[in-house]
Write a protein that holds these residues in place. Sequence first.
Motif, PDB file in Angstrom:
ATOM      1  N   VAL A 119     -10.960   1.159  -5.786  1.00  0.00           N
ATOM      2  CA  VAL A 119     -11.456   2.615  -6.249  1.00  0.00           C
ATOM      3  C   VAL A 119     -13.108   2.426  -6.390  1.00  0.00           C
ATOM      4  O   VAL A 119     -13.859   3.751  -6.134  1.00  0.00           O
ATOM      5  CB  VAL A 119     -10.844   2.699  -7.539  1.00  0.00           C
ATOM      6  CG1 VAL A 119     -11.242   4.122  -8.378  1.00  0.00           C
ATOM      7  CG2 VAL A 119      -9.125   2.996  -7.588  1.00  0.00           C
ATOM      8  N   ALA A 120     -13.377   1.374  -6.821  1.00  0.00           N
ATOM      9  CA  ALA A 120     -15.183   1.505  -7.140  1.00  0.00           C
ATOM     10  C   ALA A 120     -15.941   1.364  -6.128  1.00  0.00           C
ATOM     11  O   ALA A 120     -16.836   2.224  -6.006  1.00  0.00           O
ATOM     12  CB  ALA A 120     -15.317   0.091  -8.101  1.00  0.00           C
ATOM     13  N   VAL A 121     -15.243   0.563  -4.891  1.00  0.00           N
ATOM     14  CA  VAL A 121     -16.352   0.562  -3.917  1.00  0.00           C
ATOM     15  C   VAL A 121     -15.920   1.750  -2.926  1.00  0.00           C
ATOM     16  O   VAL A 121     -17.061   2.416  -2.339  1.00  0.00           O
ATOM     17  CB  VAL A 121     -16.073  -0.795  -3.365  1.00  0.00           C
ATOM     18  CG1 VAL A 121     -16.980  -0.802  -1.930  1.00  0.00           C
ATOM     19  CG2 VAL A 121     -16.541  -1.838  -4.137  1.00  0.00           C
ATOM     20  N   HIS A 122     -14.680   2.131  -2.558  1.00  0.00           N
ATOM     21  CA  HIS A 122     -14.396   2.991  -1.533  1.00  0.00           C
ATOM     22  C   HIS A 122     -13.994   4.435  -1.991  1.00  0.00           C
ATOM     23  O   HIS A 122     -13.747   5.405  -1.516  1.00  0.00           O
ATOM     24  CB  HIS A 122     -13.383   2.293  -0.548  1.00  0.00           C
ATOM     25  CG  HIS A 122     -13.713   1.086  -0.117  1.00  0.00           C
ATOM     26  ND1 HIS A 122     -14.687   0.842   0.734  1.00  0.00           N
ATOM     27  CD2 HIS A 122     -13.150  -0.217  -0.325  1.00  0.00           C
ATOM     28  CE1 HIS A 122     -14.887  -0.307   1.098  1.00  0.00           C
ATOM     29  NE2 HIS A 122     -13.978  -1.065   0.491  1.00  0.00           N
ATOM     30  N   GLY A 123     -13.780   4.461  -3.463  1.00  0.00           N
ATOM     31  CA  GLY A 123     -13.294   5.531  -3.839  1.00  0.00           C
ATOM     32  C   GLY A 123     -11.815   5.891  -3.081  1.00  0.00           C
ATOM     33  O   GLY A 123     -11.493   7.041  -2.955  1.00  0.00           O
ATOM     34  N   ASP A 124     -11.093   4.863  -3.140  1.00  0.00           N
ATOM     35  CA  ASP A 124      -9.702   4.972  -2.420  1.00  0.00           C
ATOM     36  C   ASP A 124      -8.701   5.336  -3.257  1.00  0.00           C
ATOM     37  O   ASP A 124      -8.393   4.793  -4.224  1.00  0.00           O
ATOM     38  CB  ASP A 124      -9.500   3.160  -2.219  1.00  0.00           C
ATOM     39  CG  ASP A 124      -8.198   2.938  -1.363  1.00  0.00           C
ATOM     40  OD1 ASP A 124      -7.545   3.883  -1.202  1.00  0.00           O
ATOM     41  OD2 ASP A 124      -8.115   1.880  -0.814  1.00  0.00           O
ATOM     42  N   ARG A 125      -7.970   6.362  -2.799  1.00  0.00           N
ATOM     43  CA  ARG A 125      -7.110   7.233  -3.624  1.00  0.00           C
ATOM     44  C   ARG A 125      -5.872   6.711  -3.316  1.00  0.00           C
ATOM     45  O   ARG A 125      -4.810   6.811  -4.344  1.00  0.00           O
ATOM     46  CB  ARG A 125      -7.051   8.899  -3.213  1.00  0.00           C
ATOM     47  CG  ARG A 125      -8.498   9.470  -3.407  1.00  0.00           C
ATOM     48  CD  ARG A 125      -8.436  11.012  -3.381  1.00  0.00           C
ATOM     49  NE  ARG A 125      -9.735  11.561  -3.722  1.00  0.00           N
ATOM     50  CZ  ARG A 125      -9.876  12.835  -3.873  1.00  0.00           C
ATOM     51  NH1 ARG A 125      -9.213  13.515  -3.688  1.00  0.00           N
ATOM     52  NH2 ARG A 125     -11.185  12.838  -4.204  1.00  0.00           N
ATOM     53  N   ASP A 126      -5.546   6.107  -2.266  1.00  0.00           N
ATOM     54  CA  ASP A 126      -4.166   5.315  -2.271  1.00  0.00           C
ATOM     55  C   ASP A 126      -4.242   4.294  -3.491  1.00  0.00           C
ATOM     56  O   ASP A 126      -3.255   3.845  -3.736  1.00  0.00           O
ATOM     57  CB  ASP A 126      -4.050   4.650  -0.866  1.00  0.00           C
ATOM     58  CG  ASP A 126      -3.991   5.821   0.181  1.00  0.00           C
ATOM     59  OD1 ASP A 126      -3.346   6.918  -0.112  1.00  0.00           O
ATOM     60  OD2 ASP A 126      -4.232   5.611   1.395  1.00  0.00           O
ATOM     61  N   ALA A 127      -5.316   3.354  -3.504  1.00  0.00           N
ATOM     62  CA  ALA A 127      -5.333   2.408  -4.690  1.00  0.00           C
ATOM     63  C   ALA A 127      -5.032   3.153  -5.938  1.00  0.00           C
ATOM     64  O   ALA A 127      -4.372   2.588  -6.778  1.00  0.00           O
ATOM     65  CB  ALA A 127      -6.462   1.690  -4.250  1.00  0.00           C
ATOM     66  N   PHE A 128      -5.710   4.184  -6.248  1.00  0.00           N
ATOM     67  CA  PHE A 128      -5.949   4.938  -7.482  1.00  0.00           C
ATOM     68  C   PHE A 128      -4.443   5.479  -7.721  1.00  0.00           C
ATOM     69  O   PHE A 128      -3.721   5.301  -8.857  1.00  0.00           O
ATOM     70  CB  PHE A 128      -6.704   6.030  -7.400  1.00  0.00           C
ATOM     71  CG  PHE A 128      -6.842   6.725  -8.559  1.00  0.00           C
ATOM     72  CD1 PHE A 128      -7.211   6.205  -9.740  1.00  0.00           C
ATOM     73  CD2 PHE A 128      -6.424   8.113  -8.763  1.00  0.00           C
ATOM     74  CE1 PHE A 128      -7.392   6.721 -10.985  1.00  0.00           C
ATOM     75  CE2 PHE A 128      -6.610   8.896  -9.892  1.00  0.00           C
ATOM     76  CZ  PHE A 128      -6.963   8.262 -10.888  1.00  0.00           C
ATOM     77  N   ARG A 129      -3.692   5.891  -6.601  1.00  0.00           N
ATOM     78  CA  ARG A 129      -2.270   6.443  -6.973  1.00  0.00           C
ATOM     79  C   ARG A 129      -1.510   5.147  -7.528  1.00  0.00           C
ATOM     80  O   ARG A 129      -0.498   5.487  -8.179  1.00  0.00           O
ATOM     81  CB  ARG A 129      -1.552   6.833  -5.422  1.00  0.00           C
ATOM     82  CG  ARG A 129      -0.323   7.403  -5.810  1.00  0.00           C
ATOM     83  CD  ARG A 129       0.430   8.161  -4.697  1.00  0.00           C
ATOM     84  NE  ARG A 129       1.292   8.953  -5.302  1.00  0.00           N
ATOM     85  CZ  ARG A 129       1.449  10.345  -5.409  1.00  0.00           C
ATOM     86  NH1 ARG A 129       0.702  10.999  -4.675  1.00  0.00           N
ATOM     87  NH2 ARG A 129       2.568  10.799  -5.955  1.00  0.00           N
ATOM     88  N   LEU A 130      -1.455   4.023  -6.772  1.00  0.00           N
ATOM     89  CA  LEU A 130      -0.424   2.691  -7.170  1.00  0.00           C
ATOM     90  C   LEU A 130      -0.949   2.509  -8.774  1.00  0.00           C
ATOM     91  O   LEU A 130      -0.193   2.435  -9.448  1.00  0.00           O
ATOM     92  CB  LEU A 130      -1.178   1.779  -6.364  1.00  0.00           C
ATOM     93  CG  LEU A 130      -0.553   1.867  -5.006  1.00  0.00           C
ATOM     94  CD1 LEU A 130      -1.253   0.417  -4.162  1.00  0.00           C
ATOM     95  CD2 LEU A 130       0.944   1.974  -4.733  1.00  0.00           C
ATOM     96  N   LEU A 131      -2.153   2.665  -8.974  1.00  0.00           N
ATOM     97  CA  LEU A 131      -2.816   2.416 -10.326  1.00  0.00           C
ATOM     98  C   LEU A 131      -2.282   3.438 -11.189  1.00  0.00           C
ATOM     99  O   LEU A 131      -1.655   3.094 -12.384  1.00  0.00           O
ATOM    100  CB  LEU A 131      -4.183   2.294 -10.528  1.00  0.00           C
ATOM    101  CG  LEU A 131      -5.013   0.998 -10.011  1.00  0.00           C
ATOM    102  CD1 LEU A 131      -6.456   1.496  -9.916  1.00  0.00           C
ATOM    103  CD2 LEU A 131      -4.830   0.017 -10.683  1.00  0.00           C
ATOM    104  N   PHE A 132      -2.311   4.628 -10.739  1.00  0.00           N
ATOM    105  CA  PHE A 132      -1.597   5.997 -11.765  1.00  0.00           C
ATOM    106  C   PHE A 132      -0.130   5.589 -11.784  1.00  0.00           C
ATOM    107  O   PHE A 132       0.575   5.683 -13.111  1.00  0.00           O
ATOM    108  CB  PHE A 132      -1.872   7.062 -11.034  1.00  0.00           C
ATOM    109  CG  PHE A 132      -1.022   8.223 -11.478  1.00  0.00           C
ATOM    110  CD1 PHE A 132      -1.701   9.066 -12.669  1.00  0.00           C
ATOM    111  CD2 PHE A 132       0.169   8.714 -11.315  1.00  0.00           C
ATOM    112  CE1 PHE A 132      -1.150  10.020 -13.379  1.00  0.00           C
ATOM    113  CE2 PHE A 132       0.952   9.524 -11.733  1.00  0.00           C
ATOM    114  CZ  PHE A 132       0.205  10.350 -12.739  1.00  0.00           C
ATOM    115  N   GLU A 133       0.653   5.347 -10.881  1.00  0.00           N
ATOM    116  CA  GLU A 133       2.108   5.133 -10.875  1.00  0.00           C
ATOM    117  C   GLU A 133       2.499   4.145 -11.939  1.00  0.00           C
ATOM    118  O   GLU A 133       3.524   4.127 -12.628  1.00  0.00           O
ATOM    119  CB  GLU A 133       2.637   5.049  -9.446  1.00  0.00           C
ATOM    120  CG  GLU A 133       2.613   6.320  -8.858  1.00  0.00           C
ATOM    121  CD  GLU A 133       3.020   6.271  -7.286  1.00  0.00           C
ATOM    122  OE1 GLU A 133       3.300   5.242  -6.793  1.00  0.00           O
ATOM    123  OE2 GLU A 133       3.332   7.294  -6.628  1.00  0.00           O
TER     124      GLU A 133
END
Lengths: 181, 215
Positions: A10-24
């Motif tokens: 998330v920090a480096v790429h603004g990766d939304r798939d990674a963010f979704r996993l964190l959210f879930e």
Amino acid sequence: MEWAELIGRVAVHGDRDAFRLLFEHFAPRVKGLLMKIGTDADTAEEIAQSTLLAVWRKAAQFDPSSGGAAAWIFTIARNLRIDAARRAVRQARADQPGFIDEADDVVDSPEILMTRGEDVSRVAAALLRLSEEQSRVVRMSFIEERPHADIAESLGIPLGTVKSRIRLAMNRLRDLLDEST
Amino acid sequence: MTINHHPPDELLADFATGRLDEADHLVVAVHIAQCPACRRFAGAMEHLAGATLEETAPVAMKADAFAAIVAKLDELQPAPRADVPPPDVLPDDDLPEILRRCRFGKQRRVAPGLKLQPIILPSAKQSRAFLLWSAPGARMLQHSHSGTELTCVLKGSFSHEAGRYGPGDFDFGDGDVDHQPVVGPDEPCLCLVAMSGDLELHGLLGRLISPFVRL
Ligand SMILES: [Zn+2]
């Protein structure tokens, strides 16, 4: 995949798939923990959302060598909850509806999460040796902020002994931290 | 450095779980940076907090929660690592790293042998932080207060009923305390102090300093 790695993406790429996993994973747990310590469901939902938004914003400030992703997210949620409570007091005075800001820069202080290097392994080793009961009493008192009466009931011990039980557990933890190498 | 006086466990737990006001947080952080035992203890509290979160039974978020957050992401770029420019002039040459990044107010001589310099903290709510210089042998202010007073010695030493406090030592005072520290005779004493609540200062020095402490 490690949570710390997802935060890094998330920090480096603004990766939304990674963010979704964190959210879930984390949003429902933040909500659950807040409700467990007495926050109403709507406020808990709002704070959980704000917490994840802050995870997105502050991802670059997360230090993977620190206390861990869950501890970091806990701290963000805790600060947002304190802020929400303070705002509620002010709003009650001003009698105005409001919205929870997603940021409180107290969380930013890099020295909050300071367990590093050799400390990390020492802390982990000590916590492994703390008995389940002592770990529970420390967590109920200091993390979940449960009143002593509540702790007494959960553990089935007299109210008068809760304080000494907590004290013993804290001293034991101190000793273990001193011993373990 | 031998550190003999530490923050109470409850304070360390509050520190680790982000419950302290910013000024109090800063003073504990300065102690912890120099004290491996307290650093590990606070670290253990962080781990326990993380473990508690991991083990909490999840409660389902609203159906549109993720969409609502994503809608906001478009307005937000991830914040870059905070890069605070160092202040132009530091109040002292060898302040701990954490303090070197702080912003300072104006230094004031508040009495003979006594200087005070506020630290500007954007989100401090109830407590105020400041640096306090006292001359060798000075009697510091005798006072009592309704709130708390957190002190970390940076240089020199002082003593009161509870013992001698040297560099790295942490002194925690609450409403019950009414002490009069005396600065060690050999060198000036520099302390970082966070104070909350109403302060009641006694004597002439107290009356002189109180307008400056109520920042
Ligand atoms: Zn210590």
